[in-house]
Design an enzyme around this catalytic site. Structure first.
Site, PDB file in Angstrom:
ATOM      1  CB  ILE A 182      -0.961  -0.015   1.199  1.00 21.92           C
ATOM      2  CG1 ILE A 182      -1.935  -1.185   1.093  1.00 21.92           C
ATOM      3  CG2 ILE A 182      -1.726   1.307   1.286  1.00 21.92           C
ATOM      4  CD1 ILE A 182      -2.818  -1.381   2.312  1.00 21.92           C
ATOM      5  CG  ASP A 201       9.205  -0.542   6.034  1.00 18.03           C
ATOM      6  OD1 ASP A 201       9.744  -1.371   6.795  1.00 18.03           O
ATOM      7  OD2 ASP A 201       8.180  -0.789   5.387  1.00 18.03           O
ATOM      8  CB  ALA A 256      -3.022   1.499   8.474  1.00 16.80           C
ATOM      9  NE  ARG A 257      -5.181  -4.205  10.022  1.00 16.46           N
ATOM     10  CZ  ARG A 257      -5.290  -5.497  10.292  1.00 16.46           C
ATOM     11  NH1 ARG A 257      -5.569  -5.904  11.505  1.00 16.46           N
ATOM     12  NH2 ARG A 257      -5.145  -6.389   9.339  1.00 16.46           N
ATOM     13  CG  ASP A 281     -11.474   4.103   6.243  1.00 14.66           C
ATOM     14  OD1 ASP A 281     -12.647   4.513   6.092  1.00 14.66           O
ATOM     15  OD2 ASP A 281     -11.083   2.993   5.850  1.00 14.66           O
ATOM     16  CD  GLU A 286     -13.906   0.218  12.391  1.00 17.35           C
ATOM     17  OE1 GLU A 286     -14.310  -0.835  11.837  1.00 17.35           O
ATOM     18  OE2 GLU A 286     -12.869   0.797  12.041  1.00 17.35           O
ATOM     19  CG  HIS A 304     -12.865  -0.298   8.531  1.00 20.92           C
ATOM     20  ND1 HIS A 304     -12.561  -0.959   9.687  1.00 20.92           N
ATOM     21  CD2 HIS A 304     -11.948  -0.748   7.610  1.00 20.92           C
ATOM     22  CE1 HIS A 304     -11.529  -1.783   9.490  1.00 20.92           C
ATOM     23  NE2 HIS A 304     -11.138  -1.660   8.248  1.00 20.92           N
TER      24      HIS A 304
END
Length: 349
Positions: A182, A201, A256-257, A281, A286, A304
């Site tokens: 992604i 990263d 992402a998370r 998102d 949720e 989401h």
């Protein structure tokens, strides 16, 4: 070859059937089962439980143990694959997951049984990358706020970022945290805007020919006008410390998370004015959204949906069967998650 597929409300049995059967030979067999609730809304709690590591509590669907009795290959999406399945599948050689997360599969048990496990973190990568660009533009250029104001009959000209100037992407530095499938697509799509792109990263020493600069996380936070998260982690990577390092009046994007961001630390950063805005998102609770998110005019919220495209679901079984057949023909197997342990196990035996 005997193949068993397990669909669900997202990747339906029909998608599994059409995507996999076209790649099989005449003498191959295909069995397709269903896991979970029929309605996506009803599946929400099941998905959350799986992602929270409660695979064993949910259990495997009826008929799966019987179906894998002579199976060579198992293709799943959200379906739990627990330890006791392998006692029923003496011929099973591989499990191909149509998703990036592996919480639904007992990797250790599969490895002990000598079964390959391969996932597909790229299955919704393009959808999430596109959506991320949308969140960036919506938040920095006040698109959703303008839309809502007009629907209230208001011709709004002043926004939370008006005083500090509304900037074009070409004038900004974007930091991408996590440079997997992604993150790389986000970088490719951002490059056409002419912005400076930083990447952090811990698993990389080079980014190849990508038009980005690889930097330590602290440098990325300090120099980026926009920070977008695309990392995998089992803990928060944005805490009080990281927010303190961020550039003043910067933006945070998270598609992402949810647990990558410490909610209390985020709230402090917003209340202090450190952040000029944010877009989320994903949320821990949720479908309920924590109340404090709703208080901020300069936070864009979506439910989401970043990876929720017909392309990502429809194409995932196709990629799964193609990847495995290519492997059988002597090619590399992408995203083989237990390769090193299996190779070591086979060597020792």
């Amino acid at each position: 070859m005997n193949v068993v597929c397990v669909g669900d409300a997202y990747i339906t049995p029909e998608m599994m059937e059409s995507g996999v059967r076209a790649a099989l030979q005449k003498n191959d067999s295909l069995t397709v089962l269903f896991f979970g609730e029929k309605d996506r809304r009803d599946m929400r709690d099941t998905v959350k439980a799986i992602e929270a590591g409660k695979r064993e509590e949910i259990g495997m669907p009826a008929g799966l143990k019987e179906a894998v009795g002579d199976a060579d290959l198992l293709i799943v999406h959200l379906c739990p694959v627990n330890r006791d399945l392998f006692d029923c599948a003496p011929n099973l050689k591989a499990i191909m997951s149509c998703r990036g997360g592996l919480e639904n599969i007992d990797i250790d048990a599969a490895t002990e049984a000598g079964v390959i496990v391969s996932n597909n973190p790229a299955h919704n990568a393009n959808g999430v990358a596109e959506f991320t660009i949308g969140l960036i533009l919506s938040e920095t250029r006040n698109i959703s706020r303008s839309n809502m104001a007009l629907k209230r009959g208001e011709w709004r000209k002043i926004y939370p970022n008006t005083a500090t100037t509304i900037r074009e992407l070409t004038d900004m530095t974007v930091g991408i945290v996590g440079f997997g499938s992604i993150g790389r697509l986000v970088a490719r799509k951002l490059s056409v805007f002419g912005c400076r792109i930083l990447v952090s990263d811990p698993f990389l020493t080079s980014t190849g020919d990508f038009p980005v600069t690889l930097v330590p996380m602290d440098q990325l936070l300090a120099e980026s006008d926009i920070v977008t998260l695309h990392a995998r982690s089992d803990h928060a990577i944005m805490t009080d410390r990281e927010f303190g390092l961020m550039k003043d009046h910067s933006y945070l994007i998270n598609a992402a998370r949810s647990y990558l961001v410490d909610p209390a630390a985020f709230q402090k950063a917003m209340d202090s004015g450190k952040l000029l805005g944010a877009a989320f998102d994903v949320f821990e609770t949720e479908p309920t959204i924590p109340e404090f998110y709703l208080r901020y005019d300069n936070v864009t919220l979506t439910n989401h949906q970043a990876g929720d495209t017909i392309n990502s679901f429809r194409d995932a079984p196709v990629a799964a069967i193609r990847n495995y057949l290519d492997y059988l023909s002597g090619g590399p197997l992408p995203f083989w998650v237990n390769k090193s342990k299996l190779m070591c196990q086979r060597t020792n035996n």
